[in-house]
Design a protein around this motif. Structure first.
Motif, PDB file in Angstrom:
ATOM      1  N   LYS A 156       0.827  -1.210   0.000  1.00 49.78           N
ATOM      2  CA  LYS A 156       0.000   0.000   0.000  1.00 49.78           C
ATOM      3  C   LYS A 156       0.860   1.258   0.000  1.00 49.78           C
ATOM      4  O   LYS A 156       0.513   2.252  -0.638  1.00 49.78           O
ATOM      5  CB  LYS A 156      -0.937  -0.008   1.218  1.00 49.78           C
ATOM      6  CG  LYS A 156      -2.065  -1.019   1.112  1.00 49.78           C
ATOM      7  CD  LYS A 156      -2.921  -1.025   2.378  1.00 49.78           C
ATOM      8  CE  LYS A 156      -4.039  -2.062   2.261  1.00 49.78           C
ATOM      9  NZ  LYS A 156      -4.853  -2.137   3.499  1.00 49.78           N
ATOM     10  N   ALA A 157       1.980   1.217   0.698  1.00 48.27           N
ATOM     11  CA  ALA A 157       2.883   2.373   0.707  1.00 48.27           C
ATOM     12  C   ALA A 157       3.550   2.549  -0.652  1.00 48.27           C
ATOM     13  O   ALA A 157       3.695   3.674  -1.142  1.00 48.27           O
ATOM     14  CB  ALA A 157       3.927   2.212   1.804  1.00 48.27           C
ATOM     15  N   ILE A 158       3.940   1.437  -1.276  1.00 43.65           N
ATOM     16  CA  ILE A 158       4.567   1.509  -2.595  1.00 43.65           C
ATOM     17  C   ILE A 158       3.598   2.063  -3.628  1.00 43.65           C
ATOM     18  O   ILE A 158       3.997   2.756  -4.570  1.00 43.65           O
ATOM     19  CB  ILE A 158       5.088   0.119  -3.016  1.00 43.65           C
ATOM     20  CG1 ILE A 158       6.228  -0.324  -2.085  1.00 43.65           C
ATOM     21  CG2 ILE A 158       5.571   0.118  -4.462  1.00 43.65           C
ATOM     22  CD1 ILE A 158       6.659  -1.772  -2.276  1.00 43.65           C
ATOM     23  N   SER A 159       2.308   1.795  -3.453  1.00 45.06           N
ATOM     24  CA  SER A 159       1.289   2.286  -4.386  1.00 45.06           C
ATOM     25  C   SER A 159       0.777   3.682  -4.010  1.00 45.06           C
ATOM     26  O   SER A 159      -0.019   4.261  -4.719  1.00 45.06           O
ATOM     27  CB  SER A 159       0.099   1.325  -4.419  1.00 45.06           C
ATOM     28  OG  SER A 159      -0.625   1.365  -3.190  1.00 45.06           O
ATOM     29  N   ARG A 160       1.193   4.196  -2.868  1.00 41.56           N
ATOM     30  CA  ARG A 160       0.768   5.479  -2.281  1.00 41.56           C
ATOM     31  C   ARG A 160      -0.700   5.448  -1.841  1.00 41.56           C
ATOM     32  O   ARG A 160      -1.333   6.478  -1.693  1.00 41.56           O
ATOM     33  CB  ARG A 160       1.016   6.664  -3.228  1.00 41.56           C
ATOM     34  CG  ARG A 160       1.256   7.968  -2.452  1.00 41.56           C
ATOM     35  CD  ARG A 160       1.639   9.120  -3.336  1.00 41.56           C
ATOM     36  NE  ARG A 160       0.524   9.659  -4.096  1.00 41.56           N
ATOM     37  CZ  ARG A 160       0.600  10.721  -4.883  1.00 41.56           C
ATOM     38  NH1 ARG A 160       1.762  11.346  -5.029  1.00 41.56           N
ATOM     39  NH2 ARG A 160      -0.427  11.152  -5.550  1.00 41.56           N
ATOM     40  N   MET A 161      -1.220   4.233  -1.642  1.00 40.86           N
ATOM     41  CA  MET A 161      -2.544   4.122  -1.039  1.00 40.86           C
ATOM     42  C   MET A 161      -2.492   4.642   0.397  1.00 40.86           C
ATOM     43  O   MET A 161      -3.473   5.167   0.917  1.00 40.86           O
ATOM     44  CB  MET A 161      -3.023   2.675  -1.082  1.00 40.86           C
ATOM     45  CG  MET A 161      -4.468   2.491  -0.698  1.00 40.86           C
ATOM     46  SD  MET A 161      -5.016   0.795  -0.981  1.00 40.86           S
ATOM     47  CE  MET A 161      -6.736   0.939  -0.504  1.00 40.86           C
ATOM     48  N   SER A 198       0.450   7.000   2.689  1.00 41.54           N
ATOM     49  CA  SER A 198       1.612   7.836   2.407  1.00 41.54           C
ATOM     50  C   SER A 198       2.905   7.137   2.821  1.00 41.54           C
ATOM     51  O   SER A 198       3.053   6.709   3.966  1.00 41.54           O
ATOM     52  CB  SER A 198       1.496   9.170   3.146  1.00 41.54           C
ATOM     53  OG  SER A 198       2.657   9.954   2.934  1.00 41.54           O
ATOM     54  N   PRO A 199       3.859   7.028   1.890  1.00 38.92           N
ATOM     55  CA  PRO A 199       5.121   6.356   2.221  1.00 38.92           C
ATOM     56  C   PRO A 199       6.133   7.265   2.903  1.00 38.92           C
ATOM     57  O   PRO A 199       7.154   6.793   3.396  1.00 38.92           O
ATOM     58  CB  PRO A 199       5.641   5.934   0.842  1.00 38.92           C
ATOM     59  CG  PRO A 199       5.126   6.994  -0.078  1.00 38.92           C
ATOM     60  CD  PRO A 199       3.778   7.412   0.474  1.00 38.92           C
ATOM     61  N   GLY A 200       5.877   8.554   2.918  1.00 41.61           N
ATOM     62  CA  GLY A 200       6.865   9.486   3.440  1.00 41.61           C
ATOM     63  C   GLY A 200       7.801   9.941   2.336  1.00 41.61           C
ATOM     64  O   GLY A 200       7.969   9.273   1.308  1.00 41.61           O
ATOM     65  N   GLU A 201       8.413  11.081   2.529  1.00 39.61           N
ATOM     66  CA  GLU A 201       9.272  11.662   1.503  1.00 39.61           C
ATOM     67  C   GLU A 201      10.591  10.896   1.389  1.00 39.61           C
ATOM     68  O   GLU A 201      11.126  10.382   2.368  1.00 39.61           O
ATOM     69  CB  GLU A 201       9.555  13.134   1.841  1.00 39.61           C
ATOM     70  CG  GLU A 201      10.095  13.936   0.675  1.00 39.61           C
ATOM     71  CD  GLU A 201      10.050  15.428   0.950  1.00 39.61           C
ATOM     72  OE1 GLU A 201      10.208  16.198  -0.009  1.00 39.61           O
ATOM     73  OE2 GLU A 201       9.859  15.809   2.120  1.00 39.61           O
ATOM     74  N   ASN A 202      11.060  10.782   0.132  1.00 38.66           N
ATOM     75  CA  ASN A 202      12.353  10.147  -0.159  1.00 38.66           C
ATOM     76  C   ASN A 202      12.429   8.683   0.276  1.00 38.66           C
ATOM     77  O   ASN A 202      13.477   8.209   0.708  1.00 38.66           O
ATOM     78  CB  ASN A 202      13.501  10.926   0.503  1.00 38.66           C
ATOM     79  CG  ASN A 202      13.649  12.338  -0.034  1.00 38.66           C
ATOM     80  OD1 ASN A 202      13.496  12.560  -1.233  1.00 38.66           O
ATOM     81  ND2 ASN A 202      13.916  13.285   0.846  1.00 38.66           N
ATOM     82  N   LEU A 204       6.019  10.547  -3.736  1.00 38.18           N
ATOM     83  CA  LEU A 204       5.217  11.511  -2.998  1.00 38.18           C
ATOM     84  C   LEU A 204       5.026  12.808  -3.766  1.00 38.18           C
ATOM     85  O   LEU A 204       4.083  13.553  -3.507  1.00 38.18           O
ATOM     86  CB  LEU A 204       5.882  11.801  -1.643  1.00 38.18           C
ATOM     87  CG  LEU A 204       4.948  12.184  -0.490  1.00 38.18           C
ATOM     88  CD1 LEU A 204       3.969  11.066  -0.195  1.00 38.18           C
ATOM     89  CD2 LEU A 204       5.754  12.516   0.756  1.00 38.18           C
ATOM     90  N   HIS A 205       5.896  13.081  -4.727  1.00 38.71           N
ATOM     91  CA  HIS A 205       5.827  14.333  -5.475  1.00 38.71           C
ATOM     92  C   HIS A 205       5.121  14.193  -6.821  1.00 38.71           C
ATOM     93  O   HIS A 205       4.973  15.174  -7.556  1.00 38.71           O
ATOM     94  CB  HIS A 205       7.230  14.892  -5.694  1.00 38.71           C
ATOM     95  CG  HIS A 205       7.910  15.268  -4.416  1.00 38.71           C
ATOM     96  ND1 HIS A 205       9.271  15.453  -4.320  1.00 38.71           N
ATOM     97  CD2 HIS A 205       7.420  15.465  -3.162  1.00 38.71           C
ATOM     98  CE1 HIS A 205       9.593  15.766  -3.075  1.00 38.71           C
ATOM     99  NE2 HIS A 205       8.481  15.768  -2.354  1.00 38.71           N
ATOM    100  N   LEU A 206       4.701  12.980  -7.166  1.00 36.86           N
ATOM    101  CA  LEU A 206       4.007  12.758  -8.437  1.00 36.86           C
ATOM    102  C   LEU A 206       2.510  12.969  -8.273  1.00 36.86           C
ATOM    103  O   LEU A 206       1.938  12.676  -7.224  1.00 36.86           O
ATOM    104  CB  LEU A 206       4.265  11.336  -8.942  1.00 36.86           C
ATOM    105  CG  LEU A 206       5.693  11.004  -9.379  1.00 36.86           C
ATOM    106  CD1 LEU A 206       5.806   9.528  -9.709  1.00 36.86           C
ATOM    107  CD2 LEU A 206       6.118  11.851 -10.566  1.00 36.86           C
ATOM    108  N   LYS A 207       1.871  13.473  -9.330  1.00 41.55           N
ATOM    109  CA  LYS A 207       0.420  13.599  -9.329  1.00 41.55           C
ATOM    110  C   LYS A 207      -0.204  12.213  -9.469  1.00 41.55           C
ATOM    111  O   LYS A 207       0.407  11.286 -10.009  1.00 41.55           O
ATOM    112  CB  LYS A 207      -0.037  14.497 -10.475  1.00 41.55           C
ATOM    113  CG  LYS A 207       0.454  15.936 -10.357  1.00 41.55           C
ATOM    114  CD  LYS A 207       0.000  16.755 -11.551  1.00 41.55           C
ATOM    115  CE  LYS A 207       0.508  18.196 -11.437  1.00 41.55           C
ATOM    116  NZ  LYS A 207       0.121  19.010 -12.620  1.00 41.55           N
ATOM    117  N   SER A 208      -1.439  12.082  -8.996  1.00 42.26           N
ATOM    118  CA  SER A 208      -2.112  10.776  -9.027  1.00 42.26           C
ATOM    119  C   SER A 208      -2.189  10.224 -10.450  1.00 42.26           C
ATOM    120  O   SER A 208      -1.993   9.022 -10.672  1.00 42.26           O
ATOM    121  CB  SER A 208      -3.522  10.894  -8.437  1.00 42.26           C
ATOM    122  OG  SER A 208      -3.455  11.213  -7.061  1.00 42.26           O
TER     123      SER A 208
END
Length: 259
Positions: free
Chosen positions: A45-50, A52-56, A66-70
């Protein structure tokens, strides 16, 4: 292609994932395994940004997730979890059409290229005779293939699958894994999946990530990961290991609970 860097996830003041780091090369099939409650699905889920994985911590093609649009993520990555719900009146073909959405502007209609992709996905998943059937009327294995077809129509570079064989009988499990393997080899699609079955992970993976109590124990090939010592440490079982006659990869034969 996909780099996980010191990924840690805390949910309700409980740390589920602790400093997970590994690199997935383009075109690899990677399975995440581990006992129940070890954090496998949370990591996915974190890898998919379901979540939040946190920055960097998660990078796709060198870009911080984290900086990419959906929409930018969905053009590169597709994810399917254990339970996938669709409107009860949606047909297989209509479901698969949704796979083209990330590549269209809101006002654009599907064109010939889109329909070619949809037809290819339907044929690849052996759903030609089901395309007008409602998804709700399908068996578990058929429905799973329909959702896979939607992801294939999306043509992502990365496909994430959370326990894709759950609730399927043995024959449908093997059919699905053969489909995933075929798509990987044909399209060079990178595939990351959470699996419970150790032999399925061994046979169908280029690399395996073993997680125990939120931490990575080992990351490597089947030969490097599937050892008596590691399985005893992580799963608390004794086993014999030989070679699969067809795939020439480690085959695990459980003996019993380790004493």
């Amino acid at each position: 292609m996909l780099r996980i860097n010191e990924l840690s996830i805390t949910i309700e003041q409980q740390q589920i994932i602790k400093g997970l780091s590994f690199v997935i090369q383009p075109g690899e099939i990677v399975s995440i395994i581990g006992p129940n409650g070890s954090g496998k699905s949370t990591a996915l889920k974190a890898i998919s940004r379901m979540i939040s994985p946190g920055e960097n911590t998660v990078f796709i093609e060198g870009m911080d997730l984290l900086h990419l649009k959906s929409k930018e993520i969905s053009q590169r990555m597709s994810v399917l979890f254990q339970s996938n719900d669709s409107p009860t009146d949606l047909t297989v073909e209509e479901l698969i059409e949704y796979g083209r959405t990330p590549h269209k502007k809101w006002y654009e209609r599907l064109n010939d290229e889109d329909y070619d992709m949809i037809d290819w996905a339907i044929e690849k998943t052996n759903l030609v005779t089901y395309r007008k059937r409602q998804v709700a009327s399908l068996s578990g294995g058929e429905a799973q293939r329909a959702w896979i077809a939607m992801s294939l129509a999306q043509r992502p570079k990365i496909l994430l699958l959370d326990e894709p064989t759950t609730y399927l009988d043995i024959a449908h499990q093997l059919q699905l894994l053969e489909l995933i393997h075929s798509v990987n080899r044909e399209l060079g699609m990178t595939i990351v999946m959470v699996l419970h079955d150790l032999n399925q992970a061994s046979i169908y993976s280029d690399k395996i990530c073993v997680i125990h109590e939120g931490q990575m124990v080992k990351y490597g090939t089947s030969d490097e990961v599937m050892t008596k010592e590691l399985l005893r440490q992580v799963y608390k079982v004794d086993c014999d290991i030989d070679r699969h006659f067809k795939h020439s990869k480690p085959r695990i034969n459980l003996i019993g609970i380790a004493e």
